[in-house]
Design a protein around this motif. Structure first.
Motif, PDB file in Angstrom:
ATOM      1  N   PHE A  35      -6.062  45.332  64.595  1.00  0.00           N
ATOM      2  CA  PHE A  35      -4.894  44.745  65.242  1.00  0.00           C
ATOM      3  C   PHE A  35      -4.830  45.298  66.664  1.00  0.00           C
ATOM      4  CE2 PHE A  35      -3.506  48.676  63.275  1.00  0.00           C
ATOM      5  CZ  PHE A  35      -2.659  49.253  64.213  1.00  0.00           C
ATOM      6  N   HIS A  36      -3.955  44.755  67.477  1.00  0.00           N
ATOM      7  CA  HIS A  36      -3.856  45.187  68.870  1.00  0.00           C
ATOM      8  C   HIS A  36      -2.566  45.964  69.115  1.00  0.00           C
ATOM      9  CE1 HIS A  36      -6.901  41.998  69.172  1.00  0.00           C
ATOM     10  NE2 HIS A  36      -7.366  42.723  70.174  1.00  0.00           N
ATOM     11  N   GLU A  41      -7.748  47.227  70.801  1.00  0.00           N
ATOM     12  CA  GLU A  41      -7.985  46.915  69.396  1.00  0.00           C
ATOM     13  C   GLU A  41      -8.015  48.215  68.593  1.00  0.00           C
ATOM     14  OE1 GLU A  41     -10.723  43.576  67.911  1.00  0.00           O
ATOM     15  OE2 GLU A  41     -11.893  45.402  67.512  1.00  0.00           O
ATOM     16  N   LEU A  42      -7.139  48.301  67.608  1.00  0.00           N
ATOM     17  CA  LEU A  42      -7.073  49.491  66.774  1.00  0.00           C
ATOM     18  C   LEU A  42      -7.668  49.191  65.408  1.00  0.00           C
ATOM     19  CD1 LEU A  42      -3.527  50.956  67.579  1.00  0.00           C
ATOM     20  CD2 LEU A  42      -5.675  51.143  68.851  1.00  0.00           C
ATOM     21  N   ALA A  43      -8.516  50.103  64.947  1.00  0.00           N
ATOM     22  CA  ALA A  43      -9.208  49.929  63.669  1.00  0.00           C
ATOM     23  C   ALA A  43      -8.348  50.461  62.530  1.00  0.00           C
ATOM     24  CB  ALA A  43     -10.547  50.665  63.701  1.00  0.00           C
ATOM     25  N   ALA A  44      -8.363  49.742  61.420  1.00  0.00           N
ATOM     26  CA  ALA A  44      -7.529  50.126  60.283  1.00  0.00           C
ATOM     27  C   ALA A  44      -8.217  49.774  58.979  1.00  0.00           C
ATOM     28  CB  ALA A  44      -6.165  49.433  60.369  1.00  0.00           C
ATOM     29  N   ARG A  45      -7.698  50.347  57.915  1.00  0.00           N
ATOM     30  CA  ARG A  45      -8.127  49.971  56.571  1.00  0.00           C
ATOM     31  C   ARG A  45      -6.894  49.769  55.715  1.00  0.00           C
ATOM     32  NH1 ARG A  45     -12.632  49.320  53.785  1.00  0.00           N
ATOM     33  NH2 ARG A  45     -13.917  50.030  55.495  1.00  0.00           N
ATOM     34  N   GLY A 104     -11.211  57.836  66.280  1.00  0.00           N
ATOM     35  CA  GLY A 104     -11.942  57.107  65.249  1.00  0.00           C
ATOM     36  C   GLY A 104     -12.654  55.897  65.810  1.00  0.00           C
ATOM     37  N   GLU A 105     -12.376  54.735  65.231  1.00  0.00           N
ATOM     38  CA  GLU A 105     -13.025  53.492  65.648  1.00  0.00           C
ATOM     39  C   GLU A 105     -12.144  52.633  66.553  1.00  0.00           C
ATOM     40  OE1 GLU A 105     -15.681  52.134  61.966  1.00  0.00           O
ATOM     41  OE2 GLU A 105     -13.630  52.634  61.346  1.00  0.00           O
ATOM     42  N   SER A 106     -11.010  53.180  66.983  1.00  0.00           N
ATOM     43  CA  SER A 106     -10.096  52.413  67.823  1.00  0.00           C
ATOM     44  C   SER A 106     -10.478  52.486  69.300  1.00  0.00           C
ATOM     45  CB  SER A 106      -8.656  52.916  67.652  1.00  0.00           C
ATOM     46  OG  SER A 106      -8.137  52.537  66.398  1.00  0.00           O
ATOM     47  N   GLU A 107     -10.123  51.433  70.022  1.00  0.00           N
ATOM     48  CA  GLU A 107     -10.383  51.374  71.457  1.00  0.00           C
ATOM     49  C   GLU A 107      -9.389  52.252  72.214  1.00  0.00           C
ATOM     50  OE1 GLU A 107     -12.122  46.795  71.792  1.00  0.00           O
ATOM     51  OE2 GLU A 107     -10.085  47.247  72.492  1.00  0.00           O
ATOM     52  N   GLY A 108      -9.661  52.428  73.520  1.00  0.00           N
ATOM     53  CA  GLY A 108      -8.777  53.196  74.385  1.00  0.00           C
ATOM     54  C   GLY A 108      -9.267  54.605  74.622  1.00  0.00           C
ATOM     55  N   GLU A 109      -8.675  55.260  75.609  1.00  0.00           N
ATOM     56  CA  GLU A 109      -9.030  56.628  75.968  1.00  0.00           C
ATOM     57  C   GLU A 109      -8.001  57.605  75.406  1.00  0.00           C
ATOM     58  OE1 GLU A 109     -11.671  57.840  77.480  1.00  0.00           O
ATOM     59  OE2 GLU A 109     -12.563  55.848  77.675  1.00  0.00           O
ATOM     60  N   ASP A 156       2.041  52.763  68.847  1.00  0.00           N
ATOM     61  CA  ASP A 156       0.947  52.288  67.986  1.00  0.00           C
ATOM     62  C   ASP A 156       1.459  52.016  66.571  1.00  0.00           C
ATOM     63  OD1 ASP A 156      -0.913  52.429  69.999  1.00  0.00           O
ATOM     64  OD2 ASP A 156      -1.968  54.191  69.231  1.00  0.00           O
ATOM     65  N   LEU A 157       2.321  52.886  66.079  1.00  0.00           N
ATOM     66  CA  LEU A 157       2.900  52.694  64.750  1.00  0.00           C
ATOM     67  C   LEU A 157       3.738  51.421  64.689  1.00  0.00           C
ATOM     68  CD1 LEU A 157       3.947  56.329  63.822  1.00  0.00           C
ATOM     69  CD2 LEU A 157       2.655  54.794  62.332  1.00  0.00           C
ATOM     70  N   VAL A 158       4.509  51.172  65.722  1.00  0.00           N
ATOM     71  CA  VAL A 158       5.331  49.962  65.765  1.00  0.00           C
ATOM     72  C   VAL A 158       4.436  48.722  65.799  1.00  0.00           C
ATOM     73  CG1 VAL A 158       7.068  48.691  67.090  1.00  0.00           C
ATOM     74  CG2 VAL A 158       7.266  51.183  66.840  1.00  0.00           C
ATOM     75  N   SER A 159       3.334  48.794  66.546  1.00  0.00           N
ATOM     76  CA  SER A 159       2.383  47.686  66.583  1.00  0.00           C
ATOM     77  C   SER A 159       1.760  47.451  65.215  1.00  0.00           C
ATOM     78  CB  SER A 159       1.278  47.959  67.611  1.00  0.00           C
ATOM     79  OG  SER A 159       1.793  48.017  68.920  1.00  0.00           O
ATOM     80  N   ALA A 160       1.425  48.539  64.521  1.00  0.00           N
ATOM     81  CA  ALA A 160       0.844  48.424  63.179  1.00  0.00           C
ATOM     82  C   ALA A 160       1.835  47.794  62.212  1.00  0.00           C
ATOM     83  CB  ALA A 160       0.426  49.809  62.677  1.00  0.00           C
ATOM     84  N   ALA A 161       3.107  48.193  62.322  1.00  0.00           N
ATOM     85  CA  ALA A 161       4.139  47.614  61.468  1.00  0.00           C
ATOM     86  C   ALA A 161       4.291  46.124  61.750  1.00  0.00           C
ATOM     87  CB  ALA A 161       5.461  48.336  61.684  1.00  0.00           C
ATOM     88  N   GLY A 162       4.211  45.744  63.027  1.00  0.00           N
ATOM     89  CA  GLY A 162       4.300  44.336  63.388  1.00  0.00           C
ATOM     90  C   GLY A 162       3.146  43.535  62.823  1.00  0.00           C
TER      91      GLY A 162
END
Length: 253
Positions: free
Chosen positions: A8-9, A15-19, A68-73, A85-91
């Motif tokens: 998700f973004h 782009e953030l990697a998740a499972r 991990g596997e997520s984008e960004g610095e 990031d947590l709010v984005s994941a919840a969305g």
């Protein structure tokens, strides 16, 4: 159970990697925030997530920006970006599956879920594991390089055998976390896990979180567990207790 790799973004478009650990008929969805410089694949995170999944609770575990596997610095992130990031994941969960009713966080991730809860309307329960009452506690752990960061604006540190770049903005952000008010106004059921043997984040943090929060709230001692829950039995125990406790708040009518 189904273990799915998803992405998700975040608010900055990374782009953030998740499972997603997905049981056959989920009774609720949970969102997991890993510890500082850890990842979604850290063994304790996996164990807790799968223990919850075995009890019918779906869990999204993801890598914060730059880890991990997520984008960004990573050097451009801080405590506040963890919260967003947590709010984005919840969305993402709300858009693609079901909004999370449970937020779970380990160490600094625990502080992040306490801050993020007010921005996740569906959340009814929050669980913290070895969380600091004040994220500025982390600045103390960076004391050996703090003078360099203050002078040069950044410094490299080695954590768990990996090099990370820490900028002054990271330290400044920790000082402005506003945790006391966030905990006092949480408005969700709270479960606090902590070990009296934790040498990284002292047990007084759990005491302060618990005393600041309003009811309903519960505390579970992790006995002799270490901060990172290296003993598999400790992390599995945490997952099982969360699933039993959360059932009171998320059970289907």
């Amino acid at each position: 159970m189904d273990s799915r790799k998803v992405v998700f973004h975040n608010a900055d478009g990374h782009e953030l990697a998740a499972r997603l650990e997905l049981p056959e008929d989920p009774i609720a969805y949970a969102l997991f925030a890993h510890c500082f410089t850890c990842s979604k694949n850290y063994k304790a995170v996996t164990n807790i997530s799968r223990a919850l999944c075995a009890r019918g609770i779906a869990v999204l575990r993801f890598d914060f920006t730059g880890l991990g596997e997520s984008e960004g610095e990573f050097g451009d992130t801080n405590f506040s970006t963890n919260v967003t990031d947590l709010v984005s994941a919840a969305g993402f969960l709300g858009d693609e599956y079901q909004a999370p009713k449970i937020l779970i966080g380990h160490s600094l991730g625990g502080a992040a879920v306490l801050r993020a809860a007010s921005q996740v309307p569906a959340c009814v329960a929050v669980a913290t594991i070895a969380a600091p009452f004040d994220p500025a506690h982390l600045a103390g752990l960076l004391a050996p390089v703090r003078a360099v960061i203050e002078e040069r604006g950044e410094a490299e540190v080695v954590i768990g055998g990996t090099r990370f770049r820490i900028k002054k903005q990271f330290l400044d952000d920790l000082e402005e976390s506003g945790m006391r008010q966030a905990i006092r106004e949480l408005g969700r059921a709270l479960l606090v896990f902590h070990s009296p043997a934790d040498t990284v984040v002292g047990i007084e943090s759990a005491q302060n979180i618990f005393l600041t929060a309003r009811h309903p709230k519960s505390f579970v001692s992790l006995d002799r567990a270490d901060h990172l829950l290296l003993d598999e039995s400790d992390s599995r125990y945490v997952g099982e207790v969360i699933s039993a406790w959360a059932g009171k708040y998320v059970a289907k009518p």
